[in-house]
Design an enzyme around this catalytic site. Sequence first.
Site: not given
Length: 613
Positions: A311, A340, A358, A360, A362, A441, A487
């Site tokens: 992000c 992580r 991911q 991912d 946004h 979320k 997100h």
Amino acid sequence: MEPIAIKVNDEVVDLQTAKDKNIDIESAEKIYPENSPEALEVLRHSTAHLMAQAIKELYPDAKFFVGPVVDEGFYYDFRTSQKISEEDLPKIEKKMQEIAKRKLDITRYEIPKSEAIEKFKADDLKQEVLKSIPSDVVSIYKQGDFEDLCRGPHVPNTKYLKHFKLTRVAGAYLGGDETKEMLTRIYGVAFADKKSLKDYLTMIEEAKKRDHRKLGSELELFMFSDEVGAGLPLWLPKGARLRSKLESLLFAAHRKRGYEPVRGPEILKSELWKKSGHYQNYKENMYFTEICDDETKKETCVEYGIKPMNCVGHIMIYKSKKRSYRELPLKFFEYGVVHRHEKSGVLHGLFRVREFTQDDAHIFCKPEQIKDIVLEVLGFVDEIMKSFDFSYEMEISTKPKKAIGDDAIWEIATKALKEALDENGHKYGIDEGGGAFYGPKIDIKITDAIGRKWQCGTIQVDFNLPERFELEFTDSDNSAKRPVMIHRAILGSFERFIGILIEHYAGEFPFFIAPTQVIFVPIADPHRAYAQELQQKLLSMGIDSEIYDSKDSLNKRIRNAEKQKVPMVVVLGDKEVEQKSVAVRDRREKIQYNLSEEDFILKIKEKLSEVRF
């Protein structure tokens, strides 16, 4: 049927506690020994204590740490001088059954914490438990000669504990701390009736056959190496082909829906992570390094954080120029590699790794656009999940204890998610306190072919990070406004989703993502040239194939090809070469047929069209 507990203000309270606190049991909502979530929590918690009592009788020097209820079961961490293995589980189960038949009352009493410290002064594991209890008073549950620190709830008598199974033995660091000793952990399951236990055990046996770690090795998809490091998967050619197909399909699906591809660095200055709140709220899950312009001068060193999420990079791309309301919603997506810091004890194949990618995205938008965007994303999710034959459910996760932003902002964001789902009749559950630290979320939970649920995609509404990074757009009246940041991930991570796919399909992937879609088996050397010719034609269509032309017998080569679980095995002999045709063994349709080369190519194109997103 007698109740085993009651429900008071949405909290499960056992009968022992209710009596101690003078709660009117008769007027309360009763919980019976059934397979409801509330009843199973009580049954499983009590079965954990039953197991601990059995262990104590079999291994008198055993000392116990904690024994919580977890998804679909329970476990207990303990220490004993004897080594306990899977072979010992039947013996422990037999002792548990024996104790249950004693019909022991389970009682509860409270004592001051100071008294408990004195009472258990010879038990170092109990002392560790007591350190984590903030209250000045602790509760203890007792059945026969066994007692343990516990909040409950528990059934009132061991006679209710009949249908259980111990599933495995593992090691677990004390309190999850890798610097502390390794304890023995035994996992188990419990249900309210015999049939439910049997159905669950049947599912577990099927799950073992589908284990993605086992199939990943057999099908040569991925591997792990101690030399490389725990939790760091290595993708083998076949696995990389599967992954590439998934990435390509998803890339095209994003572009079709107006998403723009972006790419951020894998390390960013720690100052950015402090500004975002990750440093304060997520630091224990991150890796850090220092970059020094001059190694001899500490003041030239700058700390960097390896990104656990994408992000912040996307925020900086948004800030790269002035934005107009005409650009919104602005959709960025990235296959972002993140790291992580997972503890070694929780690593599990592709499901829990330290490096993953991911899918991912946004979306930067105006507040009034939130509902439409959420519904659009849910439509995207629906198309993808249907393509893989997944059913799914949704859950809204609210503000956690560790969070940034005030309650008013959280309320606005949570309400926006609920309204989007409510207005379109979507059913959903609520996970209180389960949100990300920066916003509420929607979690997408899919159900696989054998009934297991997996948390994959997520949609998170975030008012906080745009505020922290002072994001703006120029509205139609030329005033500066703050955008909302959504997100969004659909698969979650490619690693975990592929692990789920392997188990969902038991390694027999649909044609459009299969790592090897066709295996050609030429009967003899003269037929090899035709196999190579077909292989090249398929490759030009983006279809991966292999040729099994070893010196093994034809039957063995066909068997070996079928063990690879490919969608199609094509046998080529004199007739096929002469007539320009193919003899197909279609694994997914479970039929055999002959086609002309032209019809074979058309059949391949039809199978490619199975994908619908």
